[in-house]
Design a protein around this motif. Structure first.
Motif, PDB file in Angstrom:
ATOM      1  N   PRO A   1       6.446  -2.986  -4.868  1.00  0.00           N
ATOM      2  CA  PRO A   1       5.580  -1.830  -5.109  1.00  0.00           C
ATOM      3  C   PRO A   1       4.287  -2.223  -5.827  1.00  0.00           C
ATOM      4  N   SER A   2       3.282  -1.379  -5.688  1.00  0.00           N
ATOM      5  CA  SER A   2       1.966  -1.670  -6.261  1.00  0.00           C
ATOM      6  C   SER A   2       1.980  -1.695  -7.780  1.00  0.00           C
ATOM      7  N   THR A   3       3.017  -1.150  -8.386  1.00  0.00           N
ATOM      8  CA  THR A   3       3.121  -1.129  -9.845  1.00  0.00           C
ATOM      9  C   THR A   3       3.733  -2.412 -10.414  1.00  0.00           C
ATOM     10  N   THR A   4       4.057  -3.366  -9.557  1.00  0.00           N
ATOM     11  CA  THR A   4       4.632  -4.629 -10.006  1.00  0.00           C
ATOM     12  C   THR A   4       3.702  -5.318 -11.015  1.00  0.00           C
ATOM     13  N   THR A   5       4.272  -5.807 -12.096  1.00  0.00           N
ATOM     14  CA  THR A   5       3.490  -6.439 -13.153  1.00  0.00           C
ATOM     15  C   THR A   5       2.808  -7.713 -12.657  1.00  0.00           C
ATOM     16  N   PRO A   6       1.504  -7.860 -12.901  1.00  0.00           N
ATOM     17  CA  PRO A   6       0.800  -9.077 -12.478  1.00  0.00           C
ATOM     18  C   PRO A   6       1.312 -10.301 -13.239  1.00  0.00           C
ATOM     19  N   ARG A   7       0.990 -11.479 -12.726  1.00  0.00           N
ATOM     20  CA  ARG A   7       1.275 -12.689 -13.454  1.00  0.00           C
ATOM     21  C   ARG A   7       0.390 -12.735 -14.704  1.00  0.00           C
ATOM     22  N   PRO A   8       0.859 -13.329 -15.789  1.00  0.00           N
ATOM     23  CA  PRO A   8       0.042 -13.404 -17.010  1.00  0.00           C
ATOM     24  C   PRO A   8      -1.239 -14.205 -16.789  1.00  0.00           C
TER      25      PRO A   8
ATOM     26  N   VAL B   1       0.887  -1.163   0.000  1.00  0.00           N
ATOM     27  CA  VAL B   1       0.000   0.000   0.000  1.00  0.00           C
ATOM     28  C   VAL B   1       0.926   1.213   0.000  1.00  0.00           C
ATOM     29  N   ASP B   2       1.171   1.784  -1.186  1.00  0.00           N
ATOM     30  CA  ASP B   2       2.194   2.820  -1.340  1.00  0.00           C
ATOM     31  C   ASP B   2       1.656   4.051  -2.072  1.00  0.00           C
ATOM     32  N   LYS B   3       2.539   4.999  -2.363  1.00  0.00           N
ATOM     33  CA  LYS B   3       2.123   6.257  -2.986  1.00  0.00           C
ATOM     34  C   LYS B   3       1.541   6.072  -4.392  1.00  0.00           C
ATOM     35  N   PRO B   4       2.139   5.211  -5.258  1.00  0.00           N
ATOM     36  CA  PRO B   4       1.521   4.991  -6.566  1.00  0.00           C
ATOM     37  C   PRO B   4       0.114   4.396  -6.464  1.00  0.00           C
ATOM     38  N   LEU B   5      -0.088   3.513  -5.502  1.00  0.00           N
ATOM     39  CA  LEU B   5      -1.421   2.942  -5.287  1.00  0.00           C
ATOM     40  C   LEU B   5      -2.400   4.043  -4.893  1.00  0.00           C
ATOM     41  N   ILE B   6      -1.982   4.868  -3.963  1.00  0.00           N
ATOM     42  CA  ILE B   6      -2.854   5.955  -3.513  1.00  0.00           C
ATOM     43  C   ILE B   6      -3.180   6.890  -4.680  1.00  0.00           C
ATOM     44  N   ALA B   7      -2.185   7.194  -5.504  1.00  0.00           N
ATOM     45  CA  ALA B   7      -2.398   8.084  -6.651  1.00  0.00           C
ATOM     46  C   ALA B   7      -3.378   7.476  -7.649  1.00  0.00           C
ATOM     47  N   SER B   8      -3.278   6.163  -7.870  1.00  0.00           N
ATOM     48  CA  SER B   8      -4.169   5.498  -8.803  1.00  0.00           C
ATOM     49  C   SER B   8      -5.604   5.507  -8.294  1.00  0.00           C
ATOM     50  N   GLU B   9      -5.765   5.260  -7.001  1.00  0.00           N
ATOM     51  CA  GLU B   9      -7.106   5.295  -6.410  1.00  0.00           C
ATOM     52  C   GLU B   9      -7.645   6.719  -6.341  1.00  0.00           C
ATOM     53  N   GLN B  10      -6.749   7.673  -6.158  1.00  0.00           N
ATOM     54  CA  GLN B  10      -7.175   9.071  -6.139  1.00  0.00           C
ATOM     55  C   GLN B  10      -7.764   9.468  -7.488  1.00  0.00           C
ATOM     56  N   GLU B  11      -7.198   8.931  -8.554  1.00  0.00           N
ATOM     57  CA  GLU B  11      -7.739   9.200  -9.894  1.00  0.00           C
ATOM     58  C   GLU B  11      -9.168   8.684 -10.019  1.00  0.00           C
ATOM     59  N   ILE B  12      -9.426   7.506  -9.450  1.00  0.00           N
ATOM     60  CA  ILE B  12     -10.788   6.963  -9.455  1.00  0.00           C
ATOM     61  C   ILE B  12     -11.709   7.876  -8.652  1.00  0.00           C
ATOM     62  N   ALA B  13     -11.247   8.288  -7.487  1.00  0.00           N
ATOM     63  CA  ALA B  13     -12.056   9.169  -6.643  1.00  0.00           C
ATOM     64  C   ALA B  13     -12.372  10.478  -7.353  1.00  0.00           C
ATOM     65  N   ASP B  14     -11.374  11.073  -7.981  1.00  0.00           N
ATOM     66  CA  ASP B  14     -11.583  12.343  -8.675  1.00  0.00           C
ATOM     67  C   ASP B  14     -12.557  12.185  -9.842  1.00  0.00           C
ATOM     68  N   THR B  15     -12.505  11.032 -10.496  1.00  0.00           N
ATOM     69  CA  THR B  15     -13.429  10.772 -11.609  1.00  0.00           C
ATOM     70  C   THR B  15     -14.869  10.776 -11.127  1.00  0.00           C
ATOM     71  N   PHE B  16     -15.126  10.093 -10.005  1.00  0.00           N
ATOM     72  CA  PHE B  16     -16.495  10.026  -9.497  1.00  0.00           C
ATOM     73  C   PHE B  16     -16.935  11.348  -8.875  1.00  0.00           C
ATOM     74  N   THR B  17     -15.978  12.131  -8.376  1.00  0.00           N
ATOM     75  CA  THR B  17     -16.320  13.470  -7.885  1.00  0.00           C
ATOM     76  C   THR B  17     -16.762  14.349  -9.052  1.00  0.00           C
ATOM     77  N   GLU B  18     -16.027  14.263 -10.179  1.00  0.00           N
ATOM     78  CA  GLU B  18     -16.387  15.040 -11.367  1.00  0.00           C
ATOM     79  C   GLU B  18     -17.762  14.651 -11.901  1.00  0.00           C
ATOM     80  N   LEU B  19     -18.110  13.373 -11.761  1.00  0.00           N
ATOM     81  CA  LEU B  19     -19.416  12.898 -12.206  1.00  0.00           C
ATOM     82  C   LEU B  19     -20.520  13.213 -11.196  1.00  0.00           C
TER      83      LEU B  19
END
Length: 342
Positions: free
Chosen positions: A331-338, A290-308
């Protein structure tokens, strides 16, 4: 004691039109089975085929020196309502329910995360639909569970296709009711997640119009109640629970067939559906911090729904996270398994 899901929350195996038997109440939960022993009880919220199934299959519910009392919910939003109400200490949800909960200033804290592909998050259409791409959804009706991970996947997929959320007729329905609407032709499309995606595809009652892969962040979470985190004994139990869950996901990487069989028995899903969902979605997930890139990615979702205007104001998502259980996770940006799902 083993606990099976109540029939009202299961998708009917034949995907018949009688699927509307499931409740769509936001407070609906079922279960109550308990594992482990001891004086401390950890109340865990779960979804169909979720944490309990994978832990049981991996043998990680053995030798518990505390009790886990399970409650199963139809989707993430009602589960987080229970966390907010202190009825649940911790539970698993997708990437969007915590954003809506944060927007409502609910008492919830994201404490663990997994990063996987989003191929199981899909926009489904009936086999005989004339729609071939998301851009053609303009003016069409789409079923989705409000505040679920599929909700954002729908928004993001429409944006990627050059459409706005207002360009479609949204029908807010929980999975069982959405299935009934989808199979009876009352909606043109259904935004949903695995194992529902795999069940529709395996039953040949629909096809994929688009997936969330490359569109959404592929994150799933364990979310805890702040009061449980402040309790030293419960916090220790939560740490142990998360370690068991991480080991269980690692176990699944080399035991796909075995877990699919256990999961099918637990949920009532056909084994081929369970295996498809395992390969498409669940074995791609990697435990991450649970790191800063994760928070930033979720913040983008939050901002999207705020705009809507679906969330009433600005959400500071970072204020609803706690990294204390990160340990040495990547880190949260680690590539998932295929994904091997089809």
């Amino acid at each position: 004691m083993r606990r099976r899901l109540a029939p009202a929350l299961l998708l009917p195996l034949a995907l018949s039109l009688s699927a509307c038997g499931g409740s769509s109440s936001a407070s609906t939960s079922t279960g109550g089975g308990t594992d482990g022993k001891g004086s401390l009880t950890l109340n865990v919220g779960d979804q169909k085929g979720g944490s309990e199934a994978i832990l049981r299959a991996a043998g990680e519910l053995d030798n518990l020196d505390y009790k886990i009392k399970w409650s199963t919910f139809t989707s993430g939003p009602p589960l987080l309502e229970a966390v907010n109400a202190k009825a649940v200490d911790i539970g698993g949800v997708g990437n969007t329910p915590p954003v809506f909960a944060a927007g409502a200033n609910s008492r919830i804290t994201v404490v663990a995360a997994w990063h996987g592909t989003s191929k199981g998050d899909a926009l489904l259409v009936p086999n005989d639909s004339k729609l071939t791409k998301p851009a053609q959804l303009k003016g069409r009706s789409v079923a989705v569970a409000q505040g679920s991970s599929a909700h954002y996947q729908l928004v993001a997929s429409l944006k990627d296709a050059g459409l706005t959320f207002g360009d479609v007729k949204v029908k807010y329905l929980q999975p069982a009711d959405a299935l009934a609407a989808f199979t009876s032709g009352k909606v043109d499309a259904w935004a949903v997640w695995d194992p529902y995606t795999s069940q529709v595809l395996k039953a040949k009652r629909g096809r994929v119009l688009a997936t969330g892969d490359g569109i959404t962040n592929g994150l799933t979470f364990q979310v805890a109640a702040p009061t449980a985190l402040k309790d030293k004994k419960k916090s220790a139990a939560i740490q142990d629970y998360l370690e068991r869950l991480r080991r269980a996901y690692t176990w699944v990487y080399s035991h796909e067939d075995e877990w699919a069989k256990v999961w099918a028995k637990e949920t009532g899903l056909p084994e081929d559906v369970a295996l498809a969902a395992v390969k498409r979605t669940y074995t791609t997930r990697i435990a991450v911090a649970v790191d800063k890139p994760l928070i930033a990615s979720e913040q983008e979702i939050a901002d999207t729904f705020t705009e809507l205007k679906l969330i009433p104001g600005h959400v500071d998502f970072g204020g609803f996270t706690d990294p204390r259980f990160n340990g040495g996770l990547p880190p949260s940006t680690t590539t998932p398994r295929p994904s091997e799902g089809s």
